[in-house]
Structures are given as C-alpha cells and as structure tokens.
Motif scaffolding. Sequence first.
Motif, PDB file in Angstrom:
ATOM      1  N   ILE A  52     -10.434 -16.965 -34.014  1.00 54.84           N
ATOM      2  CA  ILE A  52     -10.699 -17.760 -32.811  1.00 54.84           C
ATOM      3  C   ILE A  52      -9.365 -18.030 -32.129  1.00 54.84           C
ATOM      4  O   ILE A  52      -8.384 -18.353 -32.805  1.00 54.84           O
ATOM      5  CB  ILE A  52     -11.341 -19.120 -33.190  1.00 54.84           C
ATOM      6  CG1 ILE A  52     -12.624 -18.932 -33.992  1.00 54.84           C
ATOM      7  CG2 ILE A  52     -11.551 -19.996 -31.966  1.00 54.84           C
ATOM      8  CD1 ILE A  52     -13.808 -18.453 -33.226  1.00 54.84           C
ATOM      9  N   VAL A  53      -9.312 -17.906 -30.807  1.00 53.76           N
ATOM     10  CA  VAL A  53      -8.119 -18.322 -30.079  1.00 53.76           C
ATOM     11  C   VAL A  53      -8.464 -19.520 -29.207  1.00 53.76           C
ATOM     12  O   VAL A  53      -9.597 -19.673 -28.746  1.00 53.76           O
ATOM     13  CB  VAL A  53      -7.496 -17.188 -29.219  1.00 53.76           C
ATOM     14  CG1 VAL A  53      -7.028 -16.049 -30.100  1.00 53.76           C
ATOM     15  CG2 VAL A  53      -8.437 -16.709 -28.162  1.00 53.76           C
ATOM     16  N   CYS A  54      -7.470 -20.371 -29.007  1.00 53.75           N
ATOM     17  CA  CYS A  54      -7.619 -21.566 -28.178  1.00 53.75           C
ATOM     18  C   CYS A  54      -6.437 -21.626 -27.229  1.00 53.75           C
ATOM     19  O   CYS A  54      -5.290 -21.760 -27.659  1.00 53.75           O
ATOM     20  CB  CYS A  54      -7.647 -22.809 -29.063  1.00 53.75           C
ATOM     21  SG  CYS A  54      -7.689 -24.370 -28.154  1.00 53.75           S
ATOM     22  N   ASP A  55      -6.710 -21.500 -25.941  1.00 53.64           N
ATOM     23  CA  ASP A  55      -5.673 -21.620 -24.919  1.00 53.64           C
ATOM     24  C   ASP A  55      -5.483 -23.095 -24.610  1.00 53.64           C
ATOM     25  O   ASP A  55      -6.410 -23.775 -24.174  1.00 53.64           O
ATOM     26  CB  ASP A  55      -6.068 -20.833 -23.675  1.00 53.64           C
ATOM     27  CG  ASP A  55      -6.142 -19.344 -23.955  1.00 53.64           C
ATOM     28  OD1 ASP A  55      -5.250 -18.828 -24.644  1.00 53.64           O
ATOM     29  OD2 ASP A  55      -7.108 -18.698 -23.498  1.00 53.64           O
ATOM     30  N   LEU A  56      -4.286 -23.590 -24.869  1.00 54.96           N
ATOM     31  CA  LEU A  56      -4.002 -25.017 -24.737  1.00 54.96           C
ATOM     32  C   LEU A  56      -3.726 -25.410 -23.296  1.00 54.96           C
ATOM     33  O   LEU A  56      -3.182 -24.637 -22.514  1.00 54.96           O
ATOM     34  CB  LEU A  56      -2.806 -25.378 -25.614  1.00 54.96           C
ATOM     35  CG  LEU A  56      -2.998 -25.141 -27.110  1.00 54.96           C
ATOM     36  CD1 LEU A  56      -1.685 -25.355 -27.844  1.00 54.96           C
ATOM     37  CD2 LEU A  56      -4.095 -26.028 -27.668  1.00 54.96           C
ATOM     38  N   ASP A  57      -4.096 -26.647 -22.986  1.00 52.48           N
ATOM     39  CA  ASP A  57      -3.765 -27.247 -21.694  1.00 52.48           C
ATOM     40  C   ASP A  57      -3.414 -28.707 -21.951  1.00 52.48           C
ATOM     41  O   ASP A  57      -3.545 -29.179 -23.088  1.00 52.48           O
ATOM     42  CB  ASP A  57      -4.918 -27.072 -20.683  1.00 52.48           C
ATOM     43  CG  ASP A  57      -6.192 -27.800 -21.078  1.00 52.48           C
ATOM     44  OD1 ASP A  57      -6.132 -28.996 -21.459  1.00 52.48           O
ATOM     45  OD2 ASP A  57      -7.271 -27.189 -21.004  1.00 52.48           O
ATOM     46  N   CYS A 111       3.077 -24.765 -26.707  1.00 50.12           N
ATOM     47  CA  CYS A 111       3.022 -23.489 -27.436  1.00 50.12           C
ATOM     48  C   CYS A 111       1.952 -22.569 -26.856  1.00 50.12           C
ATOM     49  O   CYS A 111       1.867 -21.405 -27.235  1.00 50.12           O
ATOM     50  CB  CYS A 111       2.849 -23.702 -28.940  1.00 50.12           C
ATOM     51  SG  CYS A 111       1.253 -24.281 -29.474  1.00 50.12           S
ATOM     52  N   ALA A 112       1.155 -23.062 -25.931  1.00 50.93           N
ATOM     53  CA  ALA A 112       0.221 -22.291 -25.101  1.00 50.93           C
ATOM     54  C   ALA A 112      -1.050 -21.832 -25.807  1.00 50.93           C
ATOM     55  O   ALA A 112      -2.119 -21.901 -25.227  1.00 50.93           O
ATOM     56  CB  ALA A 112       0.899 -21.101 -24.433  1.00 50.93           C
ATOM     57  N   ARG A 113      -0.986 -21.345 -27.041  1.00 49.61           N
ATOM     58  CA  ARG A 113      -2.186 -20.814 -27.690  1.00 49.61           C
ATOM     59  C   ARG A 113      -2.116 -21.044 -29.202  1.00 49.61           C
ATOM     60  O   ARG A 113      -1.070 -20.890 -29.806  1.00 49.61           O
ATOM     61  CB  ARG A 113      -2.330 -19.329 -27.408  1.00 49.61           C
ATOM     62  CG  ARG A 113      -3.472 -18.672 -28.177  1.00 49.61           C
ATOM     63  CD  ARG A 113      -3.619 -17.226 -27.854  1.00 49.61           C
ATOM     64  NE  ARG A 113      -4.394 -17.118 -26.627  1.00 49.61           N
ATOM     65  CZ  ARG A 113      -4.773 -15.975 -26.088  1.00 49.61           C
ATOM     66  NH1 ARG A 113      -4.425 -14.832 -26.630  1.00 49.61           N
ATOM     67  NH2 ARG A 113      -5.483 -15.966 -24.986  1.00 49.61           N
ATOM     68  N   LEU A 114      -3.266 -21.375 -29.757  1.00 52.22           N
ATOM     69  CA  LEU A 114      -3.417 -21.442 -31.207  1.00 52.22           C
ATOM     70  C   LEU A 114      -4.444 -20.413 -31.640  1.00 52.22           C
ATOM     71  O   LEU A 114      -5.388 -20.127 -30.901  1.00 52.22           O
ATOM     72  CB  LEU A 114      -3.868 -22.839 -31.648  1.00 52.22           C
ATOM     73  CG  LEU A 114      -2.881 -23.972 -31.415  1.00 52.22           C
ATOM     74  CD1 LEU A 114      -3.512 -25.308 -31.790  1.00 52.22           C
ATOM     75  CD2 LEU A 114      -1.594 -23.752 -32.200  1.00 52.22           C
ATOM     76  N   GLU A 115      -4.247 -19.872 -32.833  1.00 51.02           N
ATOM     77  CA  GLU A 115      -5.197 -18.919 -33.408  1.00 51.02           C
ATOM     78  C   GLU A 115      -5.699 -19.502 -34.720  1.00 51.02           C
ATOM     79  O   GLU A 115      -4.922 -20.063 -35.494  1.00 51.02           O
ATOM     80  CB  GLU A 115      -4.526 -17.578 -33.676  1.00 51.02           C
ATOM     81  CG  GLU A 115      -4.027 -16.906 -32.419  1.00 51.02           C
ATOM     82  CD  GLU A 115      -3.443 -15.519 -32.683  1.00 51.02           C
ATOM     83  OE1 GLU A 115      -3.460 -15.053 -33.846  1.00 51.02           O
ATOM     84  OE2 GLU A 115      -2.994 -14.907 -31.712  1.00 51.02           O
ATOM     85  N   THR A 116      -6.984 -19.365 -34.962  1.00 55.00           N
ATOM     86  CA  THR A 116      -7.583 -19.855 -36.197  1.00 55.00           C
ATOM     87  C   THR A 116      -8.348 -18.719 -36.849  1.00 55.00           C
ATOM     88  O   THR A 116      -9.186 -18.082 -36.213  1.00 55.00           O
ATOM     89  CB  THR A 116      -8.532 -21.035 -35.925  1.00 55.00           C
ATOM     90  OG1 THR A 116      -7.823 -22.019 -35.178  1.00 55.00           O
ATOM     91  CG2 THR A 116      -9.036 -21.644 -37.219  1.00 55.00           C
ATOM     92  N   VAL A 117      -8.042 -18.459 -38.105  1.00 53.74           N
ATOM     93  CA  VAL A 117      -8.756 -17.440 -38.868  1.00 53.74           C
ATOM     94  C   VAL A 117      -9.606 -18.160 -39.902  1.00 53.74           C
ATOM     95  O   VAL A 117      -9.101 -19.002 -40.651  1.00 53.74           O
ATOM     96  CB  VAL A 117      -7.782 -16.463 -39.554  1.00 53.74           C
ATOM     97  CG1 VAL A 117      -8.531 -15.494 -40.469  1.00 53.74           C
ATOM     98  CG2 VAL A 117      -6.979 -15.705 -38.506  1.00 53.74           C
ATOM     99  N   GLY A 118     -10.902 -17.841 -39.903  1.00 51.31           N
ATOM    100  CA  GLY A 118     -11.824 -18.392 -40.884  1.00 51.31           C
ATOM    101  C   GLY A 118     -12.372 -17.269 -41.757  1.00 51.31           C
ATOM    102  O   GLY A 118     -12.774 -16.231 -41.238  1.00 51.31           O
ATOM    103  N   ARG A 119     -12.381 -17.511 -43.079  1.00 47.75           N
ATOM    104  CA  ARG A 119     -12.845 -16.488 -44.028  1.00 47.75           C
ATOM    105  C   ARG A 119     -13.782 -17.141 -45.037  1.00 47.75           C
ATOM    106  O   ARG A 119     -13.425 -18.151 -45.658  1.00 47.75           O
ATOM    107  CB  ARG A 119     -11.652 -15.884 -44.757  1.00 47.75           C
ATOM    108  CG  ARG A 119     -11.988 -14.855 -45.810  1.00 47.75           C
ATOM    109  CD  ARG A 119     -10.741 -14.214 -46.426  1.00 47.75           C
ATOM    110  NE  ARG A 119     -10.155 -13.259 -45.488  1.00 47.75           N
ATOM    111  CZ  ARG A 119      -9.014 -13.432 -44.815  1.00 47.75           C
ATOM    112  NH1 ARG A 119      -8.314 -14.525 -44.964  1.00 47.75           N
ATOM    113  NH2 ARG A 119      -8.565 -12.514 -44.007  1.00 47.75           N
ATOM    114  N   ILE A 120     -14.973 -16.561 -45.205  1.00 48.32           N
ATOM    115  CA  ILE A 120     -15.908 -17.067 -46.209  1.00 48.32           C
ATOM    116  C   ILE A 120     -15.336 -16.785 -47.591  1.00 48.32           C
ATOM    117  O   ILE A 120     -14.980 -15.654 -47.907  1.00 48.32           O
ATOM    118  CB  ILE A 120     -17.297 -16.421 -46.058  1.00 48.32           C
ATOM    119  CG1 ILE A 120     -17.930 -16.828 -44.723  1.00 48.32           C
ATOM    120  CG2 ILE A 120     -18.207 -16.812 -47.230  1.00 48.32           C
ATOM    121  CD1 ILE A 120     -19.259 -16.152 -44.436  1.00 48.32           C
TER     122      ILE A 120
END
Length: 155
Positions: A52-57, A111-120
Amino acid sequence: MTVVAPVDFELDPTASGLELLRRWARKADTVGGFPQRLSARPVEFEDGLVRIVCDLDPGHANFIGLVHGGVLASLVDVAGGSAVMTILEPGQSLLTTDLSMRFLNAAPIDCARLETVGRIVFRDARKAVVEATVSTADGLVIAQGTVGVAIRAGR
C-alpha cells in the motif's frame, strides 16, 4: 482542505477479494470515504501479500510536523485487511479483530510518501494474522504492526 466524496465502491458479492482489490487499485482516487482521505491505495498484491502507498499531505501531520501515529496505525490496518482480501472467496468479508503497533522512527510530514507491506503469517478458514511494516520511500522503517482479521462467511 481535501474534499472527500461519499463511499462509491460496490461490494459485489460474486467477486473474490482479489477482484475487489484490483477494482480498488484502478479507482483508488475516487472510492470516497476514509480510504480516499487517507490517500492510501494498493499498488502491488498477490496471494497473502499487499503493498500500500500513502501520499502524504499536511492533513496527515500531528502538531509537531510529524506523520500522526493514527495515520501509521491506519496504514497497518489497511494493509492487514488488504492482505486478507487477497484470499477471500466470493461472498466472504473481513473484519479487523485486533491491532498492535510498534512506533520505531518518526516520519517527517515532508517525506511525501509512505509504503506499507502486509504479509499473512497465519491463516485458517475463519481468521488470519498479518504482519505489516510501514517505511519511507528510501527504506527507513517507521512502524511495524500485527493485525488479526476475522474471515466472515457469505450471507
């Protein structure tokens, strides 16, 4: 201030969770509701795994100019649910049952963007557990969490 539209996403009971995830990825900027406000969207997914990516504001900031912890917890929750979506059969739904967090580093709002990796990491017919890691684009780990997710039978 970002104007957020009402939720506009059809939960088709004949679609698998993976199909719904693909639909969300295609129209991420128009789904409305909290996913739109969070500015988070899936960009990579396969069986049991999601990125998942999240563009920060500025709306993601706390009072001291860092990304608010609630944003980080939301990203872990979204990654948890999205990873489980990849394994849902048509008609099934999901519900977060618990969430634990570790805040490891501060993320400046610029930092403009965060990335989240989720794994079962565990799954059976009724539940799954997902481990998620939130990082900056340059790889600094900001937070880690674990999400318990109930898999609900179709109605």
